[in-house]
Design a protein around this motif. Sequence first.
Motif, PDB file in Angstrom:
ATOM      1  N   CYS A 196       0.836  -0.902  -0.225  1.00  0.00           N
ATOM      2  CA  CYS A 196      -0.065   0.004   0.013  1.00  0.00           C
ATOM      3  C   CYS A 196       0.892   1.696  -0.120  1.00  0.00           C
ATOM      4  CB  CYS A 196      -1.169   0.075   1.351  1.00  0.00           C
ATOM      5  SG  CYS A 196      -2.509  -1.214   1.438  1.00  0.00           S
ATOM      6  N   LEU A 197       1.509   1.227   0.738  1.00  0.00           N
ATOM      7  CA  LEU A 197       2.759   2.992   0.559  1.00  0.00           C
ATOM      8  C   LEU A 197       3.469   2.613  -0.392  1.00  0.00           C
ATOM      9  CD1 LEU A 197       4.614   1.552   4.113  1.00  0.00           C
ATOM     10  CD2 LEU A 197       2.987   3.581   3.794  1.00  0.00           C
ATOM     11  N   CYS A 198       3.985   1.148  -1.433  1.00  0.00           N
ATOM     12  CA  CYS A 198       4.733   1.705  -2.652  1.00  0.00           C
ATOM     13  C   CYS A 198       3.517   2.333  -3.229  1.00  0.00           C
ATOM     14  CB  CYS A 198       4.896  -0.072  -2.689  1.00  0.00           C
ATOM     15  SG  CYS A 198       6.994  -0.022  -2.600  1.00  0.00           S
ATOM     16  N   CYS A 199       2.468   2.071  -2.894  1.00  0.00           N
ATOM     17  CA  CYS A 199       1.169   2.506  -4.484  1.00  0.00           C
ATOM     18  C   CYS A 199       1.002   4.262  -4.405  1.00  0.00           C
ATOM     19  CB  CYS A 199       0.185   1.814  -4.667  1.00  0.00           C
ATOM     20  SG  CYS A 199      -0.172   0.435  -4.838  1.00  0.00           S
ATOM     21  N   ALA A 200       1.264   4.390  -3.374  1.00  0.00           N
ATOM     22  CA  ALA A 200       0.228   5.683  -2.832  1.00  0.00           C
ATOM     23  C   ALA A 200       1.849   6.516  -2.920  1.00  0.00           C
ATOM     24  CB  ALA A 200       0.292   5.745  -0.993  1.00  0.00           C
ATOM     25  N   MET A 201       2.806   6.135  -2.456  1.00  0.00           N
ATOM     26  CA  MET A 201       4.391   6.464  -2.878  1.00  0.00           C
ATOM     27  C   MET A 201       4.084   6.703  -4.533  1.00  0.00           C
ATOM     28  SD  MET A 201       7.292   5.436  -0.656  1.00  0.00           S
ATOM     29  CE  MET A 201       7.094   4.024  -0.386  1.00  0.00           C
ATOM     30  N   CYS A 240       1.698   7.423  -6.949  1.00  0.00           N
ATOM     31  CA  CYS A 240       0.893   7.660  -7.185  1.00  0.00           C
ATOM     32  C   CYS A 240       1.291   9.571  -6.677  1.00  0.00           C
ATOM     33  CB  CYS A 240      -0.520   7.548  -6.269  1.00  0.00           C
ATOM     34  SG  CYS A 240      -1.204   6.387  -7.257  1.00  0.00           S
ATOM     35  N   LEU A 241       1.599   9.505  -6.134  1.00  0.00           N
ATOM     36  CA  LEU A 241       2.040  10.941  -5.243  1.00  0.00           C
ATOM     37  C   LEU A 241       3.055  11.871  -6.217  1.00  0.00           C
ATOM     38  CD1 LEU A 241       2.056  10.987  -1.506  1.00  0.00           C
ATOM     39  CD2 LEU A 241       0.536  11.868  -2.581  1.00  0.00           C
ATOM     40  N   LEU A 277       6.053   8.848   3.978  1.00  0.00           N
ATOM     41  CA  LEU A 277       5.949   6.870   3.789  1.00  0.00           C
ATOM     42  C   LEU A 277       7.255   6.081   3.650  1.00  0.00           C
ATOM     43  CD1 LEU A 277       3.038   8.009   1.703  1.00  0.00           C
ATOM     44  CD2 LEU A 277       2.632   7.337   3.397  1.00  0.00           C
ATOM     45  N   TRP A 282       7.575   2.711   5.317  1.00  0.00           N
ATOM     46  CA  TRP A 282       8.037   1.711   4.500  1.00  0.00           C
ATOM     47  C   TRP A 282       9.493   0.623   5.112  1.00  0.00           C
ATOM     48  CZ3 TRP A 282      12.154  -0.440   1.436  1.00  0.00           C
ATOM     49  CH2 TRP A 282      11.029  -1.718   0.737  1.00  0.00           C
TER      50      TRP A 282
END
Length: 415
Positions: A67-72, A74-75, A276, A280
């Motif tokens: 989830c953290l990889c996906c959020a980073m 996108c940001l 984030l 991670w």
Amino acid sequence: AILEAAPDVLVVIEGLCFGMELRPLRERPVKLKVPNRVVYEVHNYQEFQFSTLFNTHFLSWGYVRHCLCCAMFCLLLVNVAVGHACSRLKWPWAPQGVFWVSFGSWISFVSLVGLICAICAYAFYSKYCSFTNVYDVHPYLVFFSCSLAIGLILLSVGFWRSGSCTSHRKRPVPSKQFARHIDDDASSVSDSDSGGEEGDTDEIEELACFKAFVRAHDETPGGPCCFTGFRSCRLAVRRTIGRHKKKREVTRVRWDCGLCLMFQTCIGVPVVVAALASLWVYAFFAPTYMRIERELDSKWGFALEEGYVYTAPVWMGEFGTLERGTYWVNFVRFLSERDVDWAYWPLNPDRLVDGYFDDWGRWQQENLSWQEDPYSILLPDYMTARSAWRLLDLHALRSSPAAPVLNQQPCQRSV
């Protein structure tokens, strides 16, 4: 008196905080008249350690990393898009004080969030183990308090610089010739482009806006918040995905609220990504043997080191788990490498209970009753083993020195 009557008796000293803490021994070691009579007893509960509590009761660390990889990702895409839009706007220099106020605000915000989390942790551990606050939580309180003070200082400097710029420095008044030149440019563009392309009206709007900005330059109040409007956002859309996206020669826009929001995005996204990324890294090391080795050595494993006043044997008096996850594999490996004597909890399948600790560490009172213990080695018939993997791993620890656990891959890798 006991050692004088029976000098061969061992004095067993249980650790603090449910038997999980021996760190106070570094400053206050136990000294007896008869040497080599002290044995420390410690316990280990995965519910009282954040890394194992979160992993077993909420989400697995592997899922958290995903989830953290996906959020980073996108940001970072958002930041790239905003950076491209700013380049198409010919990014103008920000008004006086905006940089200081922006950086100070973001540092203060992140520090305040961290300080609130540290205060919550301090309040939580104050009920169960004050030594955890002293050794673990207090450094974070000091760090986030200092960073919050730095952020507030930067914020104050930004407002002070913007105020001093307005109070002590007279802004130059644009000359009439320059204003007339802007009028001529606007009229020439209007005359030459009448009946032309629809996109050329943007140049007239920009010149007219710049003309008004020049005339009001001396009357505009100073400070980091002396700008209004979101025209830059509309121009950014036109020049990136609109009808002017292929136009090479573009004019620089004046600073407004839209550019201020873009600027805050360019600062805020890297700050959030850095936070984030730190999470991670923690989620990566949380289920590893390196983390549990460092944590247990800091709490009680240091007492096994030779040559210190507090050096003494350590007996693991109570530990257990429900599944053969990463916690169990790492913990049994630690006991094996340190050759720690142990007692598993429990052998019997039933227990008499009057309450339990919930996921937040709060005691929930219940009526006294016998309940089956899923941590036990035996099933209710007192003849059958509950789990074969538990017996195999414990059997490897029975020898002296302890044998290494051969299969170090957990059966349940999500916990």
